[in-house]
Structure formats: structure tokens, C-alpha cells
Enzyme design. Structure first.
Site, PDB file in Angstrom:
ATOM      1  N   SER A  66       0.969  -1.129   0.067  1.00  0.00           N
ATOM      2  CA  SER A  66       0.150  -0.002  -0.061  1.00  0.00           C
ATOM      3  C   SER A  66       0.852   1.082   0.015  1.00  0.00           C
ATOM      4  CB  SER A  66      -0.984  -0.209   1.252  1.00  0.00           C
ATOM      5  OG  SER A  66      -0.270   0.199   2.276  1.00  0.00           O
TER       6      SER A  66
ATOM      7  N   LYS B 186       4.167 -18.063   7.879  1.00  0.00           N
ATOM      8  CA  LYS B 186       3.649 -18.683   8.949  1.00  0.00           C
ATOM      9  C   LYS B 186       3.475 -17.338   9.696  1.00  0.00           C
ATOM     10  CE  LYS B 186       6.481 -18.755  12.328  1.00  0.00           C
ATOM     11  NZ  LYS B 186       7.374 -17.491  12.738  1.00  0.00           N
TER      12      LYS B 186
ATOM     13  N   HIS C 271      10.666 -21.876   7.379  1.00  0.00           N
ATOM     14  CA  HIS C 271      12.040 -21.739   6.848  1.00  0.00           C
ATOM     15  C   HIS C 271      13.149 -22.646   7.671  1.00  0.00           C
ATOM     16  CE1 HIS C 271      12.608 -19.038  10.395  1.00  0.00           C
ATOM     17  NE2 HIS C 271      14.073 -19.168  10.145  1.00  0.00           N
TER      18      HIS C 271
ATOM     19  N   LYS D 168      16.643 -25.309   6.316  1.00  0.00           N
ATOM     20  CA  LYS D 168      18.052 -24.907   6.967  1.00  0.00           C
ATOM     21  C   LYS D 168      18.883 -26.132   6.628  1.00  0.00           C
ATOM     22  CE  LYS D 168      16.717 -21.874  10.726  1.00  0.00           C
ATOM     23  NZ  LYS D 168      17.697 -20.816  11.110  1.00  0.00           N
TER      24      LYS D 168
ATOM     25  N   GLU E 248      16.999 -17.735  22.394  1.00  0.00           N
ATOM     26  CA  GLU E 248      17.332 -16.297  21.504  1.00  0.00           C
ATOM     27  C   GLU E 248      17.822 -15.579  22.708  1.00  0.00           C
ATOM     28  OE1 GLU E 248      15.218 -16.397  17.595  1.00  0.00           O
ATOM     29  OE2 GLU E 248      14.093 -15.828  19.060  1.00  0.00           O
TER      30      GLU E 248
ATOM     31  N   HIS F  90       7.963 -24.465  13.589  1.00  0.00           N
ATOM     32  CA  HIS F  90       9.424 -25.067  13.337  1.00  0.00           C
ATOM     33  C   HIS F  90       9.883 -26.174  14.213  1.00  0.00           C
ATOM     34  CE1 HIS F  90       9.714 -21.051  11.525  1.00  0.00           C
ATOM     35  NE2 HIS F  90      10.174 -20.517  12.492  1.00  0.00           N
TER      36      HIS F  90
ATOM     37  N   LYS G 253      12.620 -16.124  24.329  1.00  0.00           N
ATOM     38  CA  LYS G 253      13.543 -14.965  23.949  1.00  0.00           C
ATOM     39  C   LYS G 253      14.052 -14.272  25.094  1.00  0.00           C
ATOM     40  CE  LYS G 253      11.324 -13.942  19.755  1.00  0.00           C
ATOM     41  NZ  LYS G 253      12.132 -14.013  18.456  1.00  0.00           N
TER      42      LYS G 253
HETATM   43  N1  LIG Z   1       9.168 -10.224   9.993  1.00  0.00           N
HETATM   44  C1  LIG Z   1       9.809 -11.449  10.146  1.00  0.00           C
HETATM   45  O1  LIG Z   1      10.805 -11.635  10.661  1.00  0.00           O
HETATM   46  C2  LIG Z   1       8.800 -12.634   9.983  1.00  0.00           C
HETATM   47  C3  LIG Z   1       7.739 -12.906   9.380  1.00  0.00           C
HETATM   48  N2  LIG Z   1       6.827 -13.629   8.938  1.00  0.00           N
HETATM   49  C4  LIG Z   1       5.569 -13.672   8.414  1.00  0.00           C
HETATM   50  O2  LIG Z   1       5.662 -12.962   7.236  1.00  0.00           O
HETATM   51  C5  LIG Z   1       4.736 -11.834   7.118  1.00  0.00           C
HETATM   52  C6  LIG Z   1       4.879 -10.529   7.004  1.00  0.00           C
HETATM   53  O3  LIG Z   1       5.455 -10.130   7.958  1.00  0.00           O
HETATM   54  P1  LIG Z   1       6.245  -8.876   8.360  1.00  0.00           P
HETATM   55  O4  LIG Z   1       7.164  -8.452   7.032  1.00  0.00           O
HETATM   56  O5  LIG Z   1       7.090  -8.786   9.596  1.00  0.00           O
HETATM   57  O6  LIG Z   1       5.011  -7.890   7.926  1.00  0.00           O
HETATM   58  P2  LIG Z   1       5.183  -6.149   7.901  1.00  0.00           P
HETATM   59  O7  LIG Z   1       4.098  -5.653   8.706  1.00  0.00           O
HETATM   60  O8  LIG Z   1       6.476  -5.773   8.181  1.00  0.00           O
HETATM   61  O9  LIG Z   1       5.021  -5.838   6.539  1.00  0.00           O
HETATM   62  C7  LIG Z   1       3.691  -6.190   5.961  1.00  0.00           C
HETATM   63  C8  LIG Z   1       3.519  -5.986   4.255  1.00  0.00           C
HETATM   64  O10 LIG Z   1       2.339  -5.995   4.014  1.00  0.00           O
HETATM   65  C9  LIG Z   1       1.938  -4.810   3.313  1.00  0.00           C
HETATM   66  N3  LIG Z   1       0.420  -4.560   3.606  1.00  0.00           N
HETATM   67  C10 LIG Z   1      -0.227  -4.487   4.856  1.00  0.00           C
HETATM   68  N4  LIG Z   1      -1.566  -4.417   4.827  1.00  0.00           N
HETATM   69  C11 LIG Z   1      -1.678  -4.116   3.364  1.00  0.00           C
HETATM   70  C12 LIG Z   1      -3.046  -3.670   2.685  1.00  0.00           C
HETATM   71  N5  LIG Z   1      -4.231  -3.752   3.319  1.00  0.00           N
HETATM   72  N6  LIG Z   1      -2.825  -3.322   1.298  1.00  0.00           N
HETATM   73  C13 LIG Z   1      -1.452  -3.411   0.638  1.00  0.00           C
HETATM   74  N7  LIG Z   1      -0.290  -3.667   1.522  1.00  0.00           N
HETATM   75  C14 LIG Z   1      -0.508  -4.081   2.481  1.00  0.00           C
HETATM   76  C15 LIG Z   1       2.665  -3.796   3.810  1.00  0.00           C
HETATM   77  O11 LIG Z   1       2.655  -2.712   2.906  1.00  0.00           O
HETATM   78  P3  LIG Z   1       2.749  -1.059   3.487  1.00  0.00           P
HETATM   79  O12 LIG Z   1       3.935  -1.062   4.601  1.00  0.00           O
HETATM   80  O13 LIG Z   1       3.264  -0.521   2.121  1.00  0.00           O
HETATM   81  O14 LIG Z   1       1.433  -0.881   4.176  1.00  0.00           O
HETATM   82  C16 LIG Z   1       4.029  -4.433   3.969  1.00  0.00           C
HETATM   83  O15 LIG Z   1       4.665  -4.571   2.890  1.00  0.00           O
HETATM   84  C17 LIG Z   1       3.561 -12.228   8.282  1.00  0.00           C
HETATM   85  O16 LIG Z   1       2.672 -13.208   8.094  1.00  0.00           O
HETATM   86  C18 LIG Z   1       4.604 -12.777   9.336  1.00  0.00           C
HETATM   87  O17 LIG Z   1       4.200 -13.587  10.356  1.00  0.00           O
HETATM   88  C19 LIG Z   1       7.517 -15.113   9.417  1.00  0.00           C
HETATM   89  C20 LIG Z   1       8.465 -15.345   9.832  1.00  0.00           C
HETATM   90  C21 LIG Z   1       9.526 -14.009  10.197  1.00  0.00           C
HETATM   91  O1  LIG Z   2      10.224 -17.648  12.758  1.00  0.00           O
HETATM   92  C1  LIG Z   2      10.789 -17.210  13.485  1.00  0.00           C
HETATM   93  O2  LIG Z   2      12.154 -17.371  13.605  1.00  0.00           O
HETATM   94  C2  LIG Z   2      13.056 -16.722  14.108  1.00  0.00           C
HETATM   95  C3  LIG Z   2      14.461 -17.282  14.188  1.00  0.00           C
HETATM   96  O3  LIG Z   2      14.739 -17.883  13.033  1.00  0.00           O
HETATM   97  P1  LIG Z   2      16.354 -18.118  12.881  1.00  0.00           P
HETATM   98  O4  LIG Z   2      16.335 -18.902  11.409  1.00  0.00           O
HETATM   99  O5  LIG Z   2      17.051 -16.798  12.752  1.00  0.00           O
HETATM  100  O6  LIG Z   2      16.502 -18.948  14.036  1.00  0.00           O
HETATM  101  C4  LIG Z   2      12.615 -15.890  15.332  1.00  0.00           C
HETATM  102  O7  LIG Z   2      13.594 -15.120  15.871  1.00  0.00           O
HETATM  103  C5  LIG Z   2      11.259 -15.514  15.071  1.00  0.00           C
HETATM  104  O8  LIG Z   2      10.678 -14.808  16.331  1.00  0.00           O
HETATM  105  C6  LIG Z   2      10.197 -16.188  14.688  1.00  0.00           C
HETATM  106  O9  LIG Z   2       8.863 -15.360  14.009  1.00  0.00           O
END
Ligand SMILES: NC(=O)C1=CN([C@@H]2O[C@H](COP(=O)(O)OP(=O)(O)OC[C@H]3O[C@@H](n4cnc5c(N)ncnc54)[C@H](OP(=O)(O)O)[C@@H]3O)[C@@H](O)[C@H]2O)C=CC1
Ligand SMILES: O=C1O[C@H](COP(=O)(O)O)[C@@H](O)[C@H](O)[C@H]1O
Length: 505
Positions: free
Chosen positions: A65, A160, A190, A194, A228, A252, A338
């Protein structure tokens, strides 16, 4: 599963079709969530690895967005790689990503956004849609993809957590199945990509000497640790929605457990591996809340996005059981948290003691049973603890660790899990992805604990979680004891040998 394999061509006609009508190689990537945290930390570096290996040959359409220009997104890619990639960047590989990138700015709730995605696909008909977005938007985006026909020959990667409990996971599977067949759905975990997780498979199948001992007659317990030494790191709002059980145990760590406990498959195909892992999940007893301790680190409630009275766990320890002929009676302990003492992920398979401990060291806190340790982080390695005669006059056993460190023989760059998995998804290889039924079974195993868990006990930052102390309520004491292996946890062994658990209770 091989990063060096030949890339697929552009378009399904060039790539050919599989039996179920999808292209052998996806002809585009639609990245939902390119402005987000996961894209920055993991997905752009993964695309970079694929580019380095000459396997990034398709256009990438980012959709979010934020009112960004393409140049801003390219800048995000560059800054992500500068932060996340070790060493000097390969400019050709960076160019390979940014040259393929386009950006659609729009809300996923607007039909118009998907019209523009369709235009940006520029004739590609078999896109891999990666949902790096909040789970609450999965359904909206799947419907949008369906509306433009991107589901027909395409694939979808779902991040996830896959649901919040058994009921929501079933709903999510049904939502995905309303637009995609099972062969087109890639539930990413992920940990399954690994290197050391894959070694659990190889080590078990490639070393005949362990086969006869891999059961309840020889193994005393299995201990899985994911510690962690950092807190929620700005992801407080996300963490409040999940907690440790949903964040890492349901996915995991139960996947890792399944690899340890599964029967050898009849071959290495995706179907047979999934089948054997599935049998383990089905044989797992639903976790008893009395076998679970939850903890919360001191200061968690002060993190951004965290409620002042939050009861969300940042630590969990539990005892699980696999009620199969092979594993009946063997406890599987899992702990994850954590703000712990160290960052370490590992599996310890503890063997039973010999019938007589003739030469046991009378000074040792506990006898040294053999154990196999699979270290996944930090560093990657496998070690086997055996007893030998200690040097000197007395005839007393001494424990020694026979170790192998992956880095000692690695030839070439370390392959990151996300690169492997995205490469596999592009080629339609589901071997390392979680299947619908096994995800649902994993939820069934933890459902009573996520639904009504006992209150979280406080623990100090930098500790090993809630400790035994005299003020504990009797229920908490019982749970803490149940979730602790007899003789205590084996503390992680660090690559430099810094923390040795030999003899530690
Ligand atoms: N972050 C991590 O380390 C991890 C994340 N995940 C999973 O990955 C997924 C994403 O996580 P994460 O990257 O942290 O989330 P973020 O909140 O950082 O990013 C969300 C993304 O979705 C977009 N977005 C959200 N709502 C809308 C909307 N209504 N319309 C258009 N775009 C939208 C945002 O765009 P904009 O900002 O432009 O609105 C942004 O690009 C989740 O399911 C999370 O559980 C899994 C493992 C690890
Ligand atoms: O999915 C997740 O994994 C990370 C840890 O992943 P790693 O590959 O760096 O060991 C964890 O920190 C996070 O909370 C969780 O969402």
C-alpha cells in the site's frame, strides 16, 4: 532443492506443464509485502542468493500500500542487501533483482490493485505469489489473485503462522483450496530449508549404525532447544498476537521433532517424506497443559506494542509424547524463548545408560550417557558424546565430544534457507514445505495450550527461563518439573566449546 540447477524459462510454454497443469517453472514472482520486515530481512537476500546462482530469471512484481516509486523499492532492496549480506555485494546479482522489479502501489482490498498487478505481469500466466503479509489479509489476496486468474497455473507461498489454532488453520486451508490445488500451495517454514535440519534426515538415513538404536529401547529422551538472547526487537505488536508456542513451537520445532521421530521413508520423494512426517504428527499426544511452563521475560511489558498487563509467553518449555510403537514412553522436551542466556538452537538425542556404570566417575553430577547433538545455531554441527578412559592412573570414564563443524568442510557460500525454499517453490518442489494435514495435526497437538494456557511466570533477561524457587505455587512447580528432563537440560554447546554441558544438571 538444488540451487545450481538450470533455471526455468520465461512463460509456461517455455517451461512446460506439470501433470496438474501448472508450469514446471513459475514465470513471475508477485511479492505481496515488499515494503515489510520479512522482505527486508529475508526475502531480498534470498532473491540475491538465487541471482548469484543464476537462478533468478523471472520478473518480480512487488505489491504494497505504500505510495512508493519503483526507485524507492529498488533503494530498499539495495539497503536490505547492504545490511543482511556478508561481504562485498555482487553488483550483477543486485542488478539482476532491480532490473526485474516492478511495483504496484495499492490496497489489497481494492479490485483495482489486482487489475494493475495483472497488467504488471505482462503476459506471465504462472506466477508464484508470495504472501509476506499479515495473515488477516491472506484471504483477501487469494481472492484478488483468483479474480485475475493468477491462481490457475500459478503457485502461492503462505508465510507462518498458518492460522492461530486448529479451527483457523482449517479455515485457511479451505480458503486456499477454493482457489489453488494442494500441489500449488507452499506453506513455508524456513526451518525446513536450513542445512542442519536437512542433516537430521541425512544423518539418520545415511548412518546404519544408529538405526537399531533409534527407538524407545535405546533412547531416554529427546531435547529440543531454541533459545534467543534477544527480545522481541520491535515486533511487540506481532508477538502479542502469537507468543512463543504459535511463533516457533507449532511450526518450526514440531517439524524438527517429526524429522527426528519419523520412520525411514520408502524413498526420498516429497510424497513419502510428507507421509512419514504426517504419521508422527498423528501419533503425537495432544499436549497436556500440566506438562507446559510458560514464561515472560522481565521488561517484556514495556516493549512497544505490548500490553501493560500482557500474559503472552516469551518462553515455553513442554513435554510431548509420540505414542507410536517406536517412541512410546520416550519424552520429547521442547523449550524455546526470547531474552535467554544465549542464542542456540539444537536437538539432543540422549541415549540410555549402559546396564552397569562400572567406570562412572564418582565425582560427576550425573552419569554421562551417550548423546547425539545436532546444532543448528550458532554455527552448524553435529557431535556425539561418548565415554573413554580418562587419562591417568585411575580407571574412570571421561566424557568426550566427537564433533563435526559444517564450516570446516564447506566449499562455497552458505546457502540460506529462504533461497533454497523460494527456488524450490519456483520449480514446484514441495519436499521441504508443510502439508495441510500435518499443519492441522500440529495445531491439534498444541491447541489446548494455546487456548487456555497457565499464566506466564516471570524470568530474568539472560537466564534460562523461569526457575525453581520456593515461592512457586504448587501447580507451577509441578508443571516446571514435568517440562524439565530428568537430570536437567543439556545446555547448548557453542562452536568454540564455550558452554559445555558435560556433567551439568
Ligand atoms: N518479520 C519476520 O521476521 C517474519 C515474518 N513472518 C511472517 O511474514 C509475514 C509478513 O511479516 P512482516 O514482513 O513482518 O510484516 P510487516 O508488517 O513488516 O509487512 C507487511 C507488508 O504487507 C503490506 N500490507 C499490509 N496491509 C496491506 C494492505 N491492506 N494493502 C496493501 N499492502 C498491505 C505492507 O505494505 P505497506 O507497509 O506498504 O502498507 C507490508 O509490505 C507475516 O505473515 C509474518 O507472520 C514470518 C517469519 C518471520
Ligand atoms: O520464525 C521465526 O524465526 C526466528 C528465528 O529464526 P532463525 O532462522 O533466525 O533461527 C525467530 O526469531 C522469530 O521470532 C520467528 O518468528
Amino acid at each position: 532443492m538444488n540451487l545450481t540447477e538450470a533455471p526455468g524459462g520465461r512463460g509456461p510454454a517455455a517451461a512446460g506443464l506439470t501433470a496438474c497443469g501448472t508450469a514446471e517453472h513459475s514465470d513471475a514472482i508477485i511479492l505481496f509485502g515488499p515494503t515489510g520486515d520479512l522482505a527486508r530481512k529475508k526475502l531480498f537476500p534470498a532473491l540475491y542468493d538465487l541471482a548469484l546462482a543464476g537462478r533468478l530469471n523471472v520478473p518480480i512484481v512487488g505489491v504494497a500500500s505504500s505510495d512508493w516509486t519503483l526507485e524507492q523499492l529498488c533503494d530498499r532492496v539495495r539497503s536490505s542487501l547492504e545490511e543482511e549480506v556478508d561481504g562485498a555485494l555482487d553488483h550483477d546479482a543486485v542488478g539482476c533483482i532491480v532490473d526485474r522489479l516492478s511495483y504496484v502501489s495499492g490496497n489489497y482490498g481494492d479490485a483495482d490493485t489486482f487489475g494493475r498487478v495483472s497488467a504488471a505481469l505482462d503476459g506471465a500466466t504462472a506466477p508464484l505469489a508470495y504472501l509476506a503479509i499479515p495473515p488477516s489479509l491472506f484471504e483477501t489476496v487469494v481472492k484478488g489473485l483468483d479474480d485475475i486468474g493468477a491462481n490457475q497455473a500459478g503457485r502461492v507461498v503462505v508465510e507462518k503462522p498458518f492460522g492461530r489454532d486448529l479451527a483457523s488453520a482449517r479455515e485457511l486451508n479451505a480458503t486456499l483450496n477454493s482457489s489453488y490445488d494442494d500441489e500449488q500451495i507452499f506453506r513455508i517454514d524456513h526451518f525446513l530449508g536450513k542445512e542442519p535440519t536437512l542433516d537430521l534426515l541425512v544423518f539418520r538415513m545415511a548412518n546404519a549404525m544408529f538405526h537399531p538404536a533409534w527407538d524407545r529401547h535405546h533412547i531416554a529422551s529427546v531435547q529440543i532447544t531454541m533459545a534467543e538472547d534477544f527480545g522481541v526487537e520491535g515486533r511487540g505488536r506481532f508477538y502479542e498476537e502469537v507468543g512463543t508456542i504459535r511463533d516457533v513451537v507449532q511450526n518450526h520445532l514440531l517439524q524438527v521433532l517429526a524429522l527426528i521421530a519419523m520412520e525411514p521413508p520408502i524413498d526420498t520423494s516429497a510424497r513419502e517424506l510428507a507421509e512419514e512426517k504426517m504419521k508422527v504428527m498423528r501419533a503425537m499426544r495432544t499436549v497436556d497443559p500440566n506438562d507446559v511452563v510458560r514464561g515472560q521475560y522481565d521488561g517484556y511489558r514495556g516493549e512497544d506494542g505490548v500490553a501493560g498487563d500482557s500474559q503472552v509467553e516469551t518462553y515455553v518449555a513442554l513435554r510431548a509424547w509420540v505414542d507410536s510403537w517406536r517412541w512410546a514412553g520416550v519424552p520429547f522436551y521442547i523449550r524455546a524463548g526470547k531474552a535467554m542466556a544465549v542464542t542456540a538452537t539444537e536437538v539432543v538425542v540422549e541415549f540410555q545408560n549402559p546396564a552397569q556404570m562400572f567406570y562412572a566417575d564418582p565425582q560427576a553430577i550425573r552419569p554421562h550417557s551417550n548423546h547425539l547433538r545436532f546444532r543448528m545455531k550458532p554455527g552448524e554441527g553435529v557431535s556425539l558424546l561418548v565415554s573413554v578412559k580418562g587419562p591417568g592412573e585411575s580407571i574412570v570414564s571421561q566424557a568426550v565430544d566427537m564433533r563435526y563443524e559444517y564450516d570446516s568442510t564447506r566449499d562455497g557460500p552458505h546457502q540460506e534457507a529462504y533461497a533454497r525454499l523460494i527456488g524450490d517453490a519456483l520449480r514446484g518442489d514441495q519436499t521441504l514445505f508443510a502439508r495441510a494435514q500435518s499443519v492441522e495435526e500440529a495445531w491439534r497437538v498444541v491447541d489446548p495450550v494455546v487456548a487456555s494456557a497457565p499464566a506466564a511466570l516471570p524470568y530474568a533477561v539472560g537466564s534460562w527461563g523461569p526457575e525453581l524457587h520456593e515461592d512457586l505455587r504448587p501447580d507451577d512447580l509441578t508443571r516446571l518439573m514435568a517440562a524439565t528432563p530428568d537430570g536437567g537440560w543439556h545446555h547448548p554447546l557453542l562452536p568454540d566449546g564455550g558452554v559445555s554441558d558435560v556433567g551439568v544438571g
